[in-house]
Design a protein around this motif. Structure first.
Motif, PDB file in Angstrom:
ATOM      1  N   THR A   1       0.826  -1.213   0.000  1.00  0.00           N
ATOM      2  CA  THR A   1       0.000   0.000   0.000  1.00  0.00           C
ATOM      3  C   THR A   1       0.856   1.258   0.000  1.00  0.00           C
ATOM      4  N   ALA A   2       1.862   1.306   0.863  1.00  0.00           N
ATOM      5  CA  ALA A   2       2.703   2.502   0.982  1.00  0.00           C
ATOM      6  C   ALA A   2       3.450   2.788  -0.314  1.00  0.00           C
TER       7      ALA A   2
ATOM      8  N   SER B   1      -4.605   1.291   9.000  1.00  0.00           N
ATOM      9  CA  SER B   1      -6.058   1.120   9.117  1.00  0.00           C
ATOM     10  C   SER B   1      -6.502   1.375  10.551  1.00  0.00           C
ATOM     11  N   SER B   2      -7.806   1.456  10.749  1.00  0.00           N
ATOM     12  CA  SER B   2      -8.343   1.804  12.060  1.00  0.00           C
ATOM     13  C   SER B   2      -8.522   0.567  12.945  1.00  0.00           C
ATOM     14  N   THR B   3      -7.638   0.420  13.906  1.00  0.00           N
ATOM     15  CA  THR B   3      -7.768  -0.675  14.871  1.00  0.00           C
ATOM     16  C   THR B   3      -9.067  -0.536  15.660  1.00  0.00           C
ATOM     17  N   ALA B   4      -9.376   0.695  16.088  1.00  0.00           N
ATOM     18  CA  ALA B   4     -10.557   0.919  16.927  1.00  0.00           C
ATOM     19  C   ALA B   4     -11.842   0.537  16.203  1.00  0.00           C
ATOM     20  N   ILE B   5     -12.009   1.010  14.967  1.00  0.00           N
ATOM     21  CA  ILE B   5     -13.254   0.775  14.242  1.00  0.00           C
ATOM     22  C   ILE B   5     -13.388  -0.683  13.829  1.00  0.00           C
TER      23      ILE B   5
ATOM     24  N   ALA C   1     -10.662   6.324  -4.271  1.00  0.00           N
ATOM     25  CA  ALA C   1      -9.417   5.741  -4.780  1.00  0.00           C
ATOM     26  C   ALA C   1      -8.659   5.015  -3.669  1.00  0.00           C
ATOM     27  N   VAL C   2      -8.589   5.653  -2.498  1.00  0.00           N
ATOM     28  CA  VAL C   2      -7.900   5.026  -1.362  1.00  0.00           C
ATOM     29  C   VAL C   2      -8.602   3.738  -0.948  1.00  0.00           C
ATOM     30  N   LEU C   3      -9.942   3.778  -0.863  1.00  0.00           N
ATOM     31  CA  LEU C   3     -10.694   2.590  -0.461  1.00  0.00           C
ATOM     32  C   LEU C   3     -10.479   1.443  -1.443  1.00  0.00           C
ATOM     33  N   LEU C   4     -10.556   1.746  -2.746  1.00  0.00           N
ATOM     34  CA  LEU C   4     -10.368   0.712  -3.766  1.00  0.00           C
ATOM     35  C   LEU C   4      -8.942   0.162  -3.726  1.00  0.00           C
ATOM     36  N   LEU C   5      -7.975   1.062  -3.621  1.00  0.00           N
ATOM     37  CA  LEU C   5      -6.576   0.649  -3.582  1.00  0.00           C
ATOM     38  C   LEU C   5      -6.299  -0.253  -2.377  1.00  0.00           C
ATOM     39  N   LYS C   6      -6.823   0.129  -1.222  1.00  0.00           N
ATOM     40  CA  LYS C   6      -6.547  -0.655  -0.019  1.00  0.00           C
ATOM     41  C   LYS C   6      -7.269  -1.998  -0.039  1.00  0.00           C
ATOM     42  N   VAL C   7      -8.472  -2.036  -0.618  1.00  0.00           N
ATOM     43  CA  VAL C   7      -9.160  -3.329  -0.763  1.00  0.00           C
ATOM     44  C   VAL C   7      -8.304  -4.294  -1.576  1.00  0.00           C
ATOM     45  N   LEU C   8      -7.763  -3.800  -2.694  1.00  0.00           N
ATOM     46  CA  LEU C   8      -6.931  -4.643  -3.558  1.00  0.00           C
ATOM     47  C   LEU C   8      -5.622  -5.025  -2.878  1.00  0.00           C
TER      48      LEU C   8
ATOM     49  N   SER D   1     -12.450  -4.953   5.176  1.00  0.00           N
ATOM     50  CA  SER D   1     -12.417  -4.554   6.585  1.00  0.00           C
ATOM     51  C   SER D   1     -11.340  -3.515   6.867  1.00  0.00           C
ATOM     52  N   LEU D   2     -10.181  -3.640   6.217  1.00  0.00           N
ATOM     53  CA  LEU D   2      -9.037  -2.768   6.487  1.00  0.00           C
ATOM     54  C   LEU D   2      -8.873  -1.665   5.445  1.00  0.00           C
ATOM     55  N   SER D   3      -9.950  -1.335   4.746  1.00  0.00           N
ATOM     56  CA  SER D   3      -9.823  -0.388   3.631  1.00  0.00           C
ATOM     57  C   SER D   3      -9.787   1.073   4.080  1.00  0.00           C
ATOM     58  N   GLN D   4     -10.199   1.371   5.311  1.00  0.00           N
ATOM     59  CA  GLN D   4     -10.234   2.765   5.772  1.00  0.00           C
ATOM     60  C   GLN D   4      -8.843   3.229   6.231  1.00  0.00           C
ATOM     61  N   VAL D   5      -8.734   4.521   6.507  1.00  0.00           N
ATOM     62  CA  VAL D   5      -7.507   5.096   7.081  1.00  0.00           C
ATOM     63  C   VAL D   5      -7.651   5.054   8.600  1.00  0.00           C
TER      64      VAL D   5
END
Length: 662
Positions: free
Chosen positions: A97-98, A125-129, A300-307, A329-333
């Motif tokens: 991702t980075a 990604s958001s551990t809390a959420i 774009a971020v959500l799609l990229l992180k899903v992939l 699940s881990l697609s958010q920031v």
């Protein structure tokens, strides 16, 4: 300051209640309601709260408590099982991702240092959420839940390293830190965690639990958690990571379930403040001014992180189902990205406008997380129906099952209390091969019985977390043997609320508590006083030769109406009670035929017992075989045992006849 904080809390809670209530009615995740409440209350919404520093402090406590409780739900053994996911899965996810995000920002004309920094921010990604949503769905122990957790643990550790890299990327002189020093600190922390979990904390918690003081127990748990978090912060690591390690330390003791139950209400309250504080960061002016850019960047971020998440999960060998669910699940920031972004902004790595755009994009990605997780489930169902290669469908790692769901008991009985009554229920369960779990508040009993490999753990069964750990949702019945009426009522109420279908049997000493137990949800209540009474008159009725079937029928009748026949005066006498008095002047005795008896060798007809002695022979036991209702021609032999019914005054003469004495 205290007054301001109190008014701020009153505003955010007062605003949150109607918003979250409405969202709950609409079947929308409460998390989104808290975010919306934060947006409305914050400086960029209705402006009810301008200074959010105090709220952010409380929010950080929420993150610490979340990581603390997550650590308590796991153990060092679980973490070792996740080491492959943490190291390889987390490393691949962060790197892929980075790198992709950094290349995109380089292509857009940003500096190399800024691009690397933004790539690392987006990768987290958001551990809390994520963990909150997985807990609500009961999927924290599922394969995709444990995989997500492993990757999140790596990200939390990586966030510490990123903080150390920020001054280097920003070109601030004299801020280099030896990575060897960091490694040594990490190894020291691991050693400290293992030793504390094995020797120190179990001893402390055992001594505290022996006092039976709930306040002291809670204070001790919080003190241990804060101590470890403080120690980790002193060596340059994050408070959240320290809280997770503190939870792991406590998880190795038999008191972790009780500790978790005590902390969950505090965790939930502070976590709601965390989500509200995230909503307050959303700058609506920036959002309106750069709406299209922020929406495109978010998607774009959500799609990229899903992939990227799905790819990294596949590369460590997990099946299609897990790949897709982890990807969404881990697609958010993540929340740590906010902290890092603020440090990067003050260090000059990002501009003010870019910082606000990033915050808006990150908050939007968090808001969409519950929706995206639901999309993940639907995408999984669709993908399973496609003609996909077997290696993609099942994954290539043959040991994937090691990280699968834990086996949970089903159709078992939960026994609360391990006193005399609890032990008897356990013995009955063992004898009939019924699965069971015991909950007890005596630390000495729990420690001794666990050494005997008994299915027992320490905890207050009135707490949801304790009953959930015992498998309340899949249990068939609960037996409450606790002698304290107040505790028993709380346990009954909690069990009934968590599982409306479960069968609850409770015991009470006191007559006054009987109806209250039923009102709280018990299906059956056993009264020590009344059961003793029933047993006493059962023995009396047996003495008066009332048939067993009718005695059992009477007992069932008395219990069926909650002992009202005994509790109410003027109960009419039943017909079979009259039968008892009909048999009051006769006795049944067993008599052995002696070798010198004159009756030996004679038939019952020759003896003519009924005419000569007023006695009737009911049965004969010969060589351990029963001859019921013997006929007149039946011969009496030495060593036979006769069961006879006779008036009491004739018994002595009959005994002389058969025993051959006198």
């Amino acid at each position: 300051m205290a007054t301001t904080l109190l008014s701020d809390l009153l505003i955010i809670f007062g605003l949150s209640i109607p918003v979250v209530f409405t969202f709950s009615k609409l079947k929308i995740a409460p998390l989104i309601g808290f975010l919306l409440a934060g947006i409305l209350a914050g400086p960029f919404g209705l402006g009810l709260i301008q200074d959010i520093e105090n709220i952010e402090l409380l929010a950080e406590i929420g993150v610490v408590l979340l990581l603390f409780t997550i650590g308590m739900e796991f153990s060092l053994r679980d973490l070792l099982q996740l080491r492959r996911i943490v190291i390889f899965g987390g490393g691949l996810q962060l790197s892929i991702t980075a790198v992709i995000v950094a290349l995109i920002f380089l292509w857009l004309g940003n500096s190399k240092e800024s691009s690397i920094f933004l790539g690392l921010l987006v990768a987290l990604s958001s551990t809390a959420i994520v963990l909150k949503l997985l807990q609500e769905k009961g999927e924290i122990y599922s394969l995709h839940g444990r995989t997500s957790l492993g990757i999140l643990i790596f990200q939390d550790i990586a966030s510490v390293i990123i903080i150390l890299l920020i001054p280097v990327l920003a070109g601030i002189p004299g801020t280099d830190k030896s990575f060897l020093e960091l490694i040594l600190q990490g190894l020291g922390l691991i050693l400290f965690t293992i030793l504390s979990a094995r020797y120190v904390v179990p001893f402390i918690m055992y001594q505290v639990a022996k006092t039976r003081n709930n306040e002291l127990f809670l204070l001790s748990v919080v003190a241990i958690g804060l101590s470890v978090a403080w120690l980790t912060s002193m060596v340059g690591l994050s408070l959240a990571l320290g809280a997770f390690l503190a939870g792991l330390i406590i998880s190795e003791s038999e008191y972790s379930v009780q500790a978790l139950g005590n902390l969950i209400p505090f965790r939930d309250m502070f976590m709601s403040i965390f989500f509200i504080s995230i909503g307050m960061l959303l700058d609506l002016d920036i959002l309106k001014e750069h709406l299209l850019l922020i929406l495109v960047a978010t998607l774009a971020v959500l799609l990229l992180k899903v992939l990227a998440n799905s790819l990294s999960t596949f590369l460590i060998g997990f099946p299609l189902h897990t790949m897709i669910l982890v990807g969404f699940s881990l697609s958010q920031v993540g929340e740590f990205s906010f902290i890092l972004a603020k440090v990067g902004f003050t260090s000059g790595l990002v501009s003010s406008t870019m910082y606000q755009e990033f915050l808006d994009m990150a908050v939007l990605s968090m808001v969409l997380t519950p929706l995206l997780m639901n999309v993940g489930y639907r995408t999984t169902d669709f993908a399973e129906s496609l003609p996909i290669p077997q290696i993609l469908r099942q994954g290539w790692y043959s040991k994937s099952k090691e990280n699968g769901s834990e086996e949970k008991p089903e159709n078992h009985v939960i026994i609360v209390g391990f006193g005399i009554n609890g032990r008897n229920v356990v013995n009955a369960a063992k004898a009939t091969s019924i699965p069971y779990i015991v909950i007890d508040m005596n630390p000495d009993v729990v420690r001794i019985e666990k050494q005997k490999e008994e299915h027992i753990f320490y905890g207050d069964a009135a707490q949801n977390a304790v009953l959930e750990h015992a498998g309340i949702y899949t249990a068939k019945s609960v037996v409450v043997t606790a002698g304290d009426p107040s505790s028993a009522k709380r346990i009954i109420e909690a069990a009934r609320r968590l599982n409306p279908e479960i069968h609850i049997i409770a015991r009470t000493h006191f007559l006054s508590e009987l109806d209250k137990f039923y009102a709280f949800g018990a299906d059956e209540v056993i009264s020590d006083e009344f059961e003793s009474s029933i047993e006493l008159f059962t023995r009396v009725l047996h003495r008066y030769l009332v048939p067993s079937s009718e005695i059992n029928s009477l007992g069932s009748t008395l219990r069926a109406d909650h002992y009202k026949m005994i509790r109410s005066p003027g109960i009419p006498r039943k017909k079979f009670c009259d039968v008892a008095f009909d048999f009051a002047n006769v006795e049944i005795r067993s008599i052995r035929v002696g070798k010198l008896s004159k009756a030996a060798g004679m038939t019952l007809g020759e003896l003519n017992l009924r005419k000569n002695y007023g006695v009737s022979a009911l049965a004969i036991s010969r060589s351990h075989k029963i001859i019921p209702g013997p006929e007149a021609e039946t011969e009496i032999l030495a060593d036979d045992i006769l069961l006879v019914i006779s008036p009491p005054e004739n018994l002595d003469e009959v005994k002389k006849l058969f025993e051959g004495v006198g």
